[in-house]
Enzyme design. Structure first.
Site, PDB file in Angstrom:
ATOM      1  N   ARG A 128       0.818  -1.211   0.000  1.00 57.99           N
ATOM      2  CA  ARG A 128       0.000   0.000   0.000  1.00 57.99           C
ATOM      3  C   ARG A 128       0.854   1.265   0.000  1.00 57.99           C
ATOM      4  NH1 ARG A 128      -1.918   0.129   4.696  1.00 57.99           N
ATOM      5  NH2 ARG A 128      -3.088   2.045   4.413  1.00 57.99           N
ATOM      6  N   LYS A 129       2.111   1.154  -0.315  1.00 59.38           N
ATOM      7  CA  LYS A 129       2.983   2.326  -0.314  1.00 59.38           C
ATOM      8  C   LYS A 129       2.822   3.103  -1.616  1.00 59.38           C
ATOM      9  CE  LYS A 129       6.287   0.359   2.926  1.00 59.38           C
ATOM     10  NZ  LYS A 129       7.656  -0.134   3.168  1.00 59.38           N
ATOM     11  N   THR A 130       1.640   3.691  -1.762  1.00 56.16           N
ATOM     12  CA  THR A 130       1.310   4.499  -2.937  1.00 56.16           C
ATOM     13  C   THR A 130       0.087   5.337  -2.641  1.00 56.16           C
ATOM     14  OG1 THR A 130       0.516   4.415  -5.227  1.00 56.16           O
ATOM     15  CG2 THR A 130      -0.064   2.561  -3.836  1.00 56.16           C
TER      16      THR A 130
END
Length: 277
Positions: A128-130
């Site tokens: 979920r690093k966006t």
């Protein structure tokens, strides 16, 4: 495809008060023909999104390459025909979307193929690093990867900050009671906690920032206790393109890498006007 309403936000941001250059220079009724060209080898993505944007503004599109296809430098991926101002209005947004999505798809395809040669059962996933989830998650799928969670609503992932507040066994018990439909994953950083999580009924154990030899110890311990088949093992943290095969050699199920989306290397595509109508 990413919803058109989401994509149109980028146009609105880019041309809040119109495209003043085209409005000043290009005659209103002038038509044009254009092509979008791949400027490097890789996996193309974002074709459907670009197509939807151009067609929304009345530009006719001929798709030459489909999402997920390999392309070579110089390949034409889209042919465009329509109002010149409309083509130029959408140009940069479409290229930005295609460049980002193709960059992600190309890298996840490369890593997935690398991993499969070592261990066919292992899957490569994003995280979920966006902040551009619809675009980035679809690009991961196009490239052949797993999206992991799309949002906080999709699955239960108990992380270190949760465990700083609630003991591991209690957290898993609460999660299991909360829903019978949600997968319960627990992030651990030690052999002891991995065993505790498996014994407590976790569906997925994420081994975070552990070295290959440490992960091997966890897997063997789970096997000794008859727990390995009851859980999926995800490896995350510290994995790079340079060392991913060392992790793939192990008896694990998923390798997730945040860099696939938070450190995207843009894929080079360009739009060229090739004539007037």
């Amino acid at each position: 495809m990413v919803p058109l309403s989401y994509l149109l936000r980028f146009i609105e941001e880019d041309a809040t008060f119109g495209d003043v250059t085209s409005e000043a220079v290009i005659p209103e009724e002038l038509g044009a023909r254009a092509v979008i060209i791949a400027k490097q080898d890789g996996v193309i993505a974002g074709i459907e999104e670009a197509n939807a944007l151009f067609e929304h503004f009345g530009v006719k599109v001929k798709v030459k390459k489909r999402d997920g296809e390999r392309v070579k430098k110089g390949d034409i991926v889209l042919e465009l025909e329509g109002n010149a101002r409309a083509i130029l209005l959408v140009e940069r947004t479409a290229l930005n979307i295609m460049g980002r999505m193709s960059g992600i798809a190309t890298e996840v395809r490369r890593l997935s193929e690398t991993v499969k040669k070592v261990n066919p059962k292992v899957r490569v996933a994003g995280t979920r690093k966006t902040l551009l989830k619809p675009i980035d998650k679809r690009a991961l799928l196009i490239g052949g990867g797993e999206t992991h969670r799309f949002s906080l609503s999709d699955a239960i992932l108990i992380k270190d900050n949760h465990l700083a507040l609630v003991p591991l066994e209690e957290a898993i018990k609460r999660a299991k009671e909360f829903s019978v439909y949600k997968v319960v994953e627990v992030e651990v950083e030690s052999l002891e906690d991995a065993l505790r999580a498996a014994r407590a009924g976790a569906d997925v154990i994420m081994l975070d920032n552990m070295k290959p030899d440490e992960i091997a110890e966890v897997v063997e311990a789970l096997k000794r206790e008859g727990l390995r088949k009851r859980v999926r093992i995800e490896v995350s943290g510290g994995v790079t393109p340079e060392n991913i095969t060392e992790y793939a050699k192990l008896d694990v199920d998923v390798i997730s890498l945040g860099y696939l989306t938070h450190s995207v290397k843009n894929f080079d595509v360009s739009l060229e006007i090739i004539g007037r109508l």
